[in-house]
Scaffold this motif. Structure first.
Motif, PDB file in Angstrom:
ATOM      1  N   GLY A  12       0.798  -1.223   0.000  1.00 20.37           N
ATOM      2  CA  GLY A  12       0.000   0.000   0.000  1.00 20.37           C
ATOM      3  C   GLY A  12       0.827   1.267   0.000  1.00 20.37           C
ATOM      4  O   GLY A  12       0.281   2.377   0.052  1.00 20.37           O
ATOM      5  N   TYR A  13       2.145   1.149  -0.072  1.00 17.67           N
ATOM      6  CA  TYR A  13       3.029   2.319  -0.001  1.00 17.67           C
ATOM      7  C   TYR A  13       3.701   2.653  -1.335  1.00 17.67           C
ATOM      8  O   TYR A  13       4.520   3.565  -1.387  1.00 17.67           O
ATOM      9  N   PHE A  14       3.363   1.921  -2.393  1.00 17.51           N
ATOM     10  CA  PHE A  14       4.024   2.144  -3.672  1.00 17.51           C
ATOM     11  C   PHE A  14       2.981   2.433  -4.748  1.00 17.51           C
ATOM     12  O   PHE A  14       1.918   1.806  -4.780  1.00 17.51           O
ATOM     13  N   LEU A 398      -1.252  -2.037   6.822  1.00 12.72           N
ATOM     14  CA  LEU A 398      -2.581  -1.450   6.644  1.00 12.72           C
ATOM     15  C   LEU A 398      -2.665  -0.100   7.353  1.00 12.72           C
ATOM     16  O   LEU A 398      -1.982   0.126   8.359  1.00 12.72           O
ATOM     17  N   PRO A 399      -3.537   0.806   6.878  1.00 17.99           N
ATOM     18  CA  PRO A 399      -3.841   1.996   7.673  1.00 17.99           C
ATOM     19  C   PRO A 399      -4.348   1.553   9.046  1.00 17.99           C
ATOM     20  O   PRO A 399      -4.989   0.503   9.161  1.00 17.99           O
ATOM     21  N   ASN A 490       4.210   7.690  12.991  1.00 22.67           N
ATOM     22  CA  ASN A 490       3.224   8.632  12.457  1.00 22.67           C
ATOM     23  C   ASN A 490       2.556   8.131  11.180  1.00 22.67           C
ATOM     24  O   ASN A 490       2.175   8.915  10.308  1.00 22.67           O
ATOM     25  N   GLY A 491       2.429   6.813  11.083  1.00 18.20           N
ATOM     26  CA  GLY A 491       1.760   6.231   9.929  1.00 18.20           C
ATOM     27  C   GLY A 491       2.591   6.235   8.659  1.00 18.20           C
ATOM     28  O   GLY A 491       2.063   6.000   7.564  1.00 18.20           O
TER      29      GLY A 491
END
Length: 531
Positions: A12-14, A398-399, A490-491
């Motif tokens: 989820g970060y790319f 995940l968030p 911080n996410g």
């Protein structure tokens, strides 16, 4: 120590752009030359060997020897510099800003990706030599992006008025941060080593470029890393014909604009917007864009003005006063280095992918482009806690709200999934729709509205139940989110936030040994290391 990997697309970060590139999606193949692999390196080095001149190699070696004067480095690095004069020597390169004390952790991952790929190429092609290169972004002027680092949750910042190329900035005033760091780093042997690196780098060297070279050399000299400063008159002399073409013909703007249009038509974003002229004019304290207005050229926000002839003469007499911007820097790098592969983060590769057609137009081989390793550094203790909670590492990407929801549904003694109720309700309304079809359209509409209302009601009840269960299970959820906050400050990805000092203080040289041993640059998955 344990290692696990996760596909980049599942973190989820790319961006979809980079994930599609890694998948070698057909639509993107026109935007790169050869996909990075040990096998493709053979054709890449043959192509580079055919067009990279002996004179450029000699200039490169002479410049590096000059840049390394006064630097105590390893025999391996010295040998690598000398080897660059040979026609069978090639480089693998990464670039990075001059962040204070290396900045975020991913600096280490970039360098180790570069070192490890160089070593893999040496094993594959023993008749050739491969040198890992770190290109210092000494000519950047975004001081606010580099004047700090974070450790132990605190921001350590160098507050000073600055302008012009950051590599030329004086290190005066950085001594004051040593006092702050003595408290932050503590008094262990590893902490004292960190403080020695910082004080020697920033107190005993006059410029930010020299300080950064010292620190990077201290960290990686045993691996033969060669550090290049592009803010160099001799190297820019080699680049002068391309800079002249940029000023007079503005080829980059034309070619990159067309490429960008093709990329955006495929749904991919523009990473870097080309200027009509992609060069800055620099002196100490000054780095401003060059723009053309009718027949004359101007340096933005200054009184400097040149005719075409005067500007060309200025370039030929003083090439050090002309600095490529982010879009043109890749060309400068590839002109002066016998480079096969550039290793960078997702954002970097995205703007490289805008450049292939431009490289073809100016007859410079386009390098292979490799996504650097990405890592989360965990601990065996955290891994044990996750195991007790029966949570896999992948879930932590995940968030946080999604992680809490997923775990609540998993551990709740009550089934929070109202899908059976929704299905039952929809079956009941099927009969009503059959009845409605025998009457007028208004009744059919009323049935549809009522179905939607009741389905929404079930959704609302499910959310209320989920919220109630989260409150009931708050203790376990808090333990889980605390672990996530530790690994994702911080996410954000740890590697984009935390400085290496936080881990070096705990693990010392073992940190580098583990990264060197575990990071495979061609693995193409996100790495999680529990130290």
């Amino acid at each position: 120590m344990t290692k696990t990997t996760i596909p980049y697309a599942e973190t989820g970060y790319f961006s979809s752009f980079i994930c599609d590139y890694i998948r070698q999606k057909d639509a993107l193949q026109e935007f790169y030359h050869r996909y990075p692999s040990l096998e493709n390196a053979q054709a890449q080095l043959s192509e580079k060997e055919a067009c990279f001149s002996k004179a450029t190699r000699e200039t490169l070696v002479q410049s590096l020897q000059q840049q390394y004067k006064g630097v105590t480095t390893s025999q391996t690095t010295q040998d690598n510099i000398s080897a660059l004069a040979a026609p069978t020597t090639f480089t693998v390169t990464t670039g990075h800003q001059l962040n204070l004390f290396t900045g975020p952790l991913y600096f280490l991952y970039k360098i180790f990706s570069t070192i490890n790929l160089s070593e893999a190429l040496r094993k594959k092609y023993p008749d050739y030599h491969f040198v890992p290169v770190y290109w210092m972004a000494t000519e950047d002027h975004d001081f606010e992006e580099i004047n700090y680092f974070r450790t132990r949750g605190k921001k350590v910042a160098w507050e000073v008025a600055a302008s012009g190329p950051v590599g030329r900035l004086s290190t005066e005033g950085l001594q004051e941060l040593s006092t702050v760091l003595k408290k932050e780093f503590g008094s262990s042997d590893h902490a004292r080593q960190l403080l020695r690196w910082f004080e020697t780098g920033y107190v005993q060297h006059n410029t930010l470029a020299d300080a950064t070279r010292y620190i990077a050399n201290e960290l990686f000299k045993e691996y033969g890393l060669v550090i290049v400063d592009g803010d160099d008159t001799a190297l820019k002399s080699v680049f002068t014909p391309y800079a002249k073409q940029e000023l007079l013909e503005q080829t980059a703007f034309s070619e990159v604009s067309k490429t960008t249009e093709r990329l955006t038509s495929l749904g991919y974003p523009e990473q870097v917007h080309p200027r009509e002229i992609n060069l800055f004019y620099i002196k100490n304290g000054l780095r401003e864009r060059i723009v053309q207005r009718e027949d004359d050229f101007f340096v933005m926000d200054t009184e400097l003005r040149f005719t075409k002839e005067a500007l060309v003469k200025e370039l030929e007499d003083h090439p050090e006063r002309f600095s490529p911007n982010a879009l043109l820097r890749p060309l400068y790098q590839e002109v002066i280095l016998p480079n096969l592969c550039y290793i960078g983060g997702g954002g970097e590769l995205a703007y490289w992918l805008q450049l292939k057609a431009y490289f073809s137009t100016v007859s410079v081989p386009f390098p292979m482009l490799l996504l650097r390793n990405s890592v989360v550094l965990s601990s065996v203790k955290i891994a044990d806690k996750l195991q007790k909670l029966e949570v896999d590492m992948k879930s932590l990407f995940l968030p946080q709200h999604a992680l809490e929801t997923q775990h609540t549904r998993k551990i709740s003694s009550i089934d929070i999934d109202f899908s059976p109720q929704r299905k039952h309700l929809q079956e009941q309304f099927k009969a009503l729709y059959s009845l409605a079809e025998q009457t007028d359209a208004s009744f059919l509409g009323a049935v549809g509205a009522q179905e939607k209302k009741q389905l929404n009601g079930l959704d609302h009840l499910e959310k209320r139940l989920l919220k109630a269960q989260k409150r009931k299970l708050a203790d376990e959820l808090n333990r889980l989110t605390l672990l996530q906050d530790t690994l994702f400050p911080n996410g954000n990805l740890q590697e984009r936030t935390v400085n290496f000092s936080e881990f070096y203080e705990a693990y010392g040289p073992q940190l580098f040994e583990v990264l060197k041993a575990q990071l495979d640059p061609l693995e193409e998955e996100f790495t999680v290391l529990a130290l």
